[in-house]
Motif scaffolding. Structure first.
Motif, PDB file in Angstrom:
ATOM      1  N   GLY A  85     -13.180   8.983   6.857  1.00 22.83           N
ATOM      2  CA  GLY A  85     -13.579   8.934   8.266  1.00 22.83           C
ATOM      3  C   GLY A  85     -12.548   8.264   9.147  1.00 22.83           C
ATOM      4  O   GLY A  85     -11.395   8.681   9.230  1.00 22.83           O
ATOM      5  N   GLY A  86     -12.949   7.165   9.791  1.00 30.43           N
ATOM      6  CA  GLY A  86     -12.046   6.425  10.673  1.00 30.43           C
ATOM      7  C   GLY A  86     -11.187   5.406   9.949  1.00 30.43           C
ATOM      8  O   GLY A  86     -10.541   4.584  10.587  1.00 30.43           O
ATOM      9  N   GLY A  87     -11.195   5.450   8.607  1.00 32.88           N
ATOM     10  CA  GLY A  87     -10.323   4.548   7.849  1.00 32.88           C
ATOM     11  C   GLY A  87     -10.973   3.251   7.438  1.00 32.88           C
ATOM     12  O   GLY A  87     -10.299   2.234   7.250  1.00 32.88           O
ATOM     13  N   LEU A  88     -12.289   3.289   7.281  1.00 38.39           N
ATOM     14  CA  LEU A  88     -13.038   2.091   6.919  1.00 38.39           C
ATOM     15  C   LEU A  88     -13.723   2.284   5.574  1.00 38.39           C
ATOM     16  O   LEU A  88     -14.493   3.233   5.422  1.00 38.39           O
ATOM     17  N   PRO A  89     -13.422   1.469   4.599  1.00 35.15           N
ATOM     18  CA  PRO A  89     -12.631   0.235   4.653  1.00 35.15           C
ATOM     19  C   PRO A  89     -11.142   0.420   4.319  1.00 35.15           C
ATOM     20  O   PRO A  89     -10.421  -0.564   4.176  1.00 35.15           O
ATOM     21  N   ALA A  90     -10.674   1.665   4.159  1.00 34.96           N
ATOM     22  CA  ALA A  90      -9.344   1.900   3.577  1.00 34.96           C
ATOM     23  C   ALA A  90      -8.194   1.263   4.357  1.00 34.96           C
ATOM     24  O   ALA A  90      -7.289   0.678   3.749  1.00 34.96           O
ATOM     25  N   ILE A  91      -8.199   1.386   5.688  1.00 37.26           N
ATOM     26  CA  ILE A  91      -7.082   0.817   6.456  1.00 37.26           C
ATOM     27  C   ILE A  91      -7.073  -0.713   6.371  1.00 37.26           C
ATOM     28  O   ILE A  91      -6.013  -1.309   6.093  1.00 37.26           O
ATOM     29  N   PRO A  92      -8.204  -1.404   6.577  1.00 36.54           N
ATOM     30  CA  PRO A  92      -8.190  -2.853   6.358  1.00 36.54           C
ATOM     31  C   PRO A  92      -7.799  -3.243   4.924  1.00 36.54           C
ATOM     32  O   PRO A  92      -7.125  -4.261   4.732  1.00 36.54           O
TER      33      PRO A  92
END
Length: 215
Positions: A85-92
């Motif tokens: 999706g919007g990168g949660l939790p991957a980007i953090p």
């Protein structure tokens, strides 16, 4: 000018026992700003208030990062986040753990376009986003496969089992976990850990579920 309340973010980071540099804090802030801006066109999340982005997305993801760290013995692992999706939790996660290899997969092209832009803007050398159905993804197996409100535990495991290394584990972030959902797991899988986690400034239930194959 910061997008988030940096004081509140740093307090949350400290409360979770994480040690992030000023650069990493700035990356989290920039990511939040991009999520807020792109959401107006790309419908990345139903949450669109700054304070809610901090609590429901950033600190929520960082709480997952703090938990993940407890169960990873290797300093360098590969992780696939499903339904990114919007990168949660991957980007953090990619910001918090630059030594981890973080991949993301989503079926929606515009969401993958957003993730790709975030990776470029934040200069995340350890992150990559794929546009694909996860069951069709052909990739070297991962140490960890994560999801955040992706599907039932049974579907999550069933769709991704070809992508998990022997000895690896699934890492699911869930608001609620019922006995009925646990029952969707086949007999060849076991829940090795299930616990509630506390997200700073967020008074809502959050759970971490670790799933492994039964040898």
């Amino acid at each position: 000018m910061s997008f988030l309340s940096i004081e509140k973010l740093c307090f949350g980071i400290q409360k979770l026992g994480l040690d992030l540099s000023d650069c990493q804090v700035k990356q989290l802030d920039l990511f939040s700003s991009m999520l807020f801006k792109w959401n107006k066109t790309y419908n990345l999340t139903s949450i669109n208030e700054r304070d809610d982005i901090l609590t429901h997305h950033i600190l929520d993801s960082l709480a997952a990062a703090a938990e993940l760290k407890k169960y990873v013995s290797n300093n360098s692992i590969s992780l696939l986040d499903v339904g990114a999706g919007g990168g949660l939790p991957a980007i953090p996660l990619a910001i918090t753990f630059p030594e981890y290899d973080i991949n993301m997969v989503d079926t929606v092209g515009k969401k993958v376009a957003f993730l790709t832009q975030v990776i470029l803007t934040l200069k995340l050398k350890n992150a990559q986003a794929f546009h694909s159905r996860v069951e069709a993804l052909n990739h070297t197996p991962y140490d960890v496969i994560s999801s955040r409100a992706f599907s039932s535990l049974g579907d999550f495991v069933g769709l991704t089992q070809h992508l998990l290394k022997k000895g690896g584990f699934w890492f699911a972030l869930k608001a609620n976990v019922s006995e009925a959902e646990i029952a969707t797991l086949g007999k060849e899988y076991k829940i090795s850990h299930l616990s509630k986690i506390n997200v700073p400034f967020l008074n809502e239930e959050r759970n971490i579920v670790l799933i492994q194959r039964i040898a």
